[in-house]
Design a protein around this motif. Structure first.
Motif, mmCIF file in Angstrom:
data_model
loop_
_atom_site.group_PDB
_atom_site.id
_atom_site.type_symbol
_atom_site.label_atom_id
_atom_site.label_comp_id
_atom_site.label_asym_id
_atom_site.label_seq_id
_atom_site.Cartn_x
_atom_site.Cartn_y
_atom_site.Cartn_z
ATOM 1 N N LEU A 1 0.831 -1.208 0.000
ATOM 2 C CA LEU A 1 0.000 0.000 0.000
ATOM 3 C C LEU A 1 0.864 1.256 0.000
ATOM 4 N N ARG A 2 1.882 1.266 0.814
ATOM 5 C CA ARG A 2 2.755 2.441 0.865
ATOM 6 C C ARG A 2 3.459 2.675 -0.469
ATOM 7 N N GLU A 3 3.815 1.592 -1.142
ATOM 8 C CA GLU A 3 4.450 1.715 -2.449
ATOM 9 C C GLU A 3 3.532 2.419 -3.437
ATOM 10 N N ARG A 4 2.225 2.273 -3.246
ATOM 11 C CA ARG A 4 1.240 2.914 -4.116
ATOM 12 C C ARG A 4 0.717 4.235 -3.533
ATOM 13 N N PHE B 1 -7.435 -2.832 -3.168
ATOM 14 C CA PHE B 1 -6.349 -3.800 -3.006
ATOM 15 C C PHE B 1 -6.970 -5.168 -3.219
ATOM 16 N N ASP B 2 -6.756 -5.740 -4.401
ATOM 17 C CA ASP B 2 -7.305 -7.054 -4.733
ATOM 18 C C ASP B 2 -6.186 -8.071 -4.601
ATOM 19 N N VAL B 3 -6.294 -9.014 -3.656
ATOM 20 C CA VAL B 3 -5.183 -9.911 -3.345
ATOM 21 C C VAL B 3 -4.984 -11.016 -4.379
ATOM 22 N N LEU B 4 -5.870 -11.121 -5.364
ATOM 23 C CA LEU B 4 -5.683 -12.120 -6.420
ATOM 24 C C LEU B 4 -4.601 -11.649 -7.395
ATOM 25 N N SER C 1 -9.930 0.440 -12.379
ATOM 26 C CA SER C 1 -8.942 1.226 -13.127
ATOM 27 C C SER C 1 -9.615 2.106 -14.176
ATOM 28 N N ARG C 2 -10.606 1.559 -14.868
ATOM 29 C CA ARG C 2 -11.302 2.344 -15.901
ATOM 30 C C ARG C 2 -11.972 3.574 -15.313
ATOM 31 N N SER C 3 -12.388 3.469 -14.046
ATOM 32 C CA SER C 3 -13.040 4.611 -13.390
ATOM 33 C C SER C 3 -12.030 5.573 -12.764
ATOM 34 N N GLY C 4 -10.754 5.279 -12.926
ATOM 35 C CA GLY C 4 -9.726 6.185 -12.422
ATOM 36 C C GLY C 4 -9.263 5.904 -11.015
ATOM 37 N N GLY C 5 -9.660 4.771 -10.433
ATOM 38 C CA GLY C 5 -9.245 4.431 -9.079
ATOM 39 C C GLY C 5 -7.848 3.830 -9.037
ATOM 40 N N ARG C 6 -7.242 3.893 -7.881
ATOM 41 C CA ARG C 6 -5.921 3.306 -7.680
ATOM 42 C C ARG C 6 -6.092 1.828 -7.343
ATOM 43 N N VAL C 7 -5.271 0.963 -7.958
ATOM 44 C CA VAL C 7 -5.368 -0.475 -7.746
ATOM 45 C C VAL C 7 -4.027 -1.019 -7.263
ATOM 46 N N VAL C 8 -4.078 -1.779 -6.175
ATOM 47 C CA VAL C 8 -2.923 -2.513 -5.679
ATOM 48 C C VAL C 8 -3.203 -3.986 -5.978
ATOM 49 N N ALA C 9 -2.251 -4.640 -6.648
ATOM 50 C CA ALA C 9 -2.489 -5.991 -7.148
ATOM 51 C C ALA C 9 -2.015 -7.056 -6.176
#
Length: 288
Positions: free
Chosen positions: A124-127, A224-227, A240-248
């Motif tokens: 999370l901090r990385e993002r 944050f989707d853990v998959l 992502s399409r809506s402009g949100g931040r995603v952590v994979a």
């Protein structure tokens, strides 16, 4: 986490070993990540394997280890089942009843750690996510308990968890009490309401959140989707399409593996960039 010295003074077993255990385990990327770290660190006498081990076979497997073994990564269904088989469990792992790392000393002592929790925080901090006022957790398994422990560090307010059963609801409340996290439990049928939180952590199996895609808000926060396989999940893609931040999920996998390498080998820092590159290449090869 306390420092770990896998080889006691005066002992240098040739050919150090580590592995990931679980069932199913064939899909695990842990061997790719750990082997990449060993190559980068010049640990030519270290090996990292995978073994199909279920709950009924875990005790016998651990009894069969020798001084060459440094430790194990654990995936489901072993994260809770291993606890009675350990000599020591870190406070965080004990509080959430989830051990994903077993460290073996030269004398055969077994110590349980949880690197998922600091791995989540690091990812999370990385993002750019350092602090949130409230959050939502989708799911209630071992990864959800790790999410609560991570949120205990970065969330200043309430965490709403979305679960499918009364048993899971009780577990999440119990973990929240131990961790000092105010937890509100909601039924899974209301999960669409989770998506308005500034941080949403999805810990459910593949396909579980697909029906939530239509509920992604116009201006989402962080997901944050853990998959990590398949990736992106439909929810992550819509986010992502809506402009949100995603952590994979790969971010979590790499960061927790970095900590495992450091604990098992005693080498720090572990090579994050090389491990991430290896993981990305392996995932690309699967989907090519």
């Amino acid at each position: 986490m306390p420092p770990h010295h896998p080889v006691p003074p005066g002992a240098s077993p040739a050919g150090r070993r580590a592995a990931v255990l679980g069932s199913p385990v064939a899909h695990s990327l842990s061997p790719v990540l750990h082997r990449a770290a060993y190559a980068e660190l010049g640990l030519t006498d270290w090996t990292y394997e995978r073994f199909e081990v279920d709950e009924s076979g875990l005790a016998a497997f651990l009894r069969g280890t020798d001084a060459r073994w440094a430790g194990f990564s654990l995936t489901m269904p072993l994260k809770r089942a291993v606890i009675p088989l350990l000599d020591e469990v870190s406070p965080t792992a004990a509080a959430i009843e989830a051990v994903n790392t077993v460290l073996l000393s030269g004398g055969g002592r077994r110590t349980g750690e949880n690197t998922d929790v600091p791995g989540m925080i690091a990812a999370l901090r990385e993002r750019g996510v350092e602090r949130v006022e409230h959050a939502a957790v989708l799911g209630a398994g071992a990864t959800a308990s790790s999410a609560l422990a991570a949120l205990a560090e970065i969330c200043s307010g309430e965490v709403t968890t979305y679960v499918r059963s009364a048993h899971r609801a009780r577990e999440m409340r119990g973990w929240g009490e131990r961790l000092g996290v105010p937890v509100r439990v909601a039924d899974w049928a209301e999960a669409a309401g989770a998506l308005s939180a500034p941080l949403v952590i999805a810990t459910t199996p593949a396909g579980s959140t697909d029906a939530l895609v239509a509920a992604v808000p116009a201006r989402p926060g962080t997901l944050f989707d853990v998959l990590y396989d398949p990736w992106p999940t439909p929810l992550a893609a819509a986010w992502s399409r809506s402009g949100g931040r995603v952590v994979a999920g790969l971010d979590l996998l790499v960061h927790q593996a970095v900590l495992q390498v450091e604990l098992m080998t005693g080498h720090s820092p572990a090579p994050l960039a090389a491990m991430r590159e290896a993981g990305e290449a392996a995932l690309h090869a699967r989907t090519a």
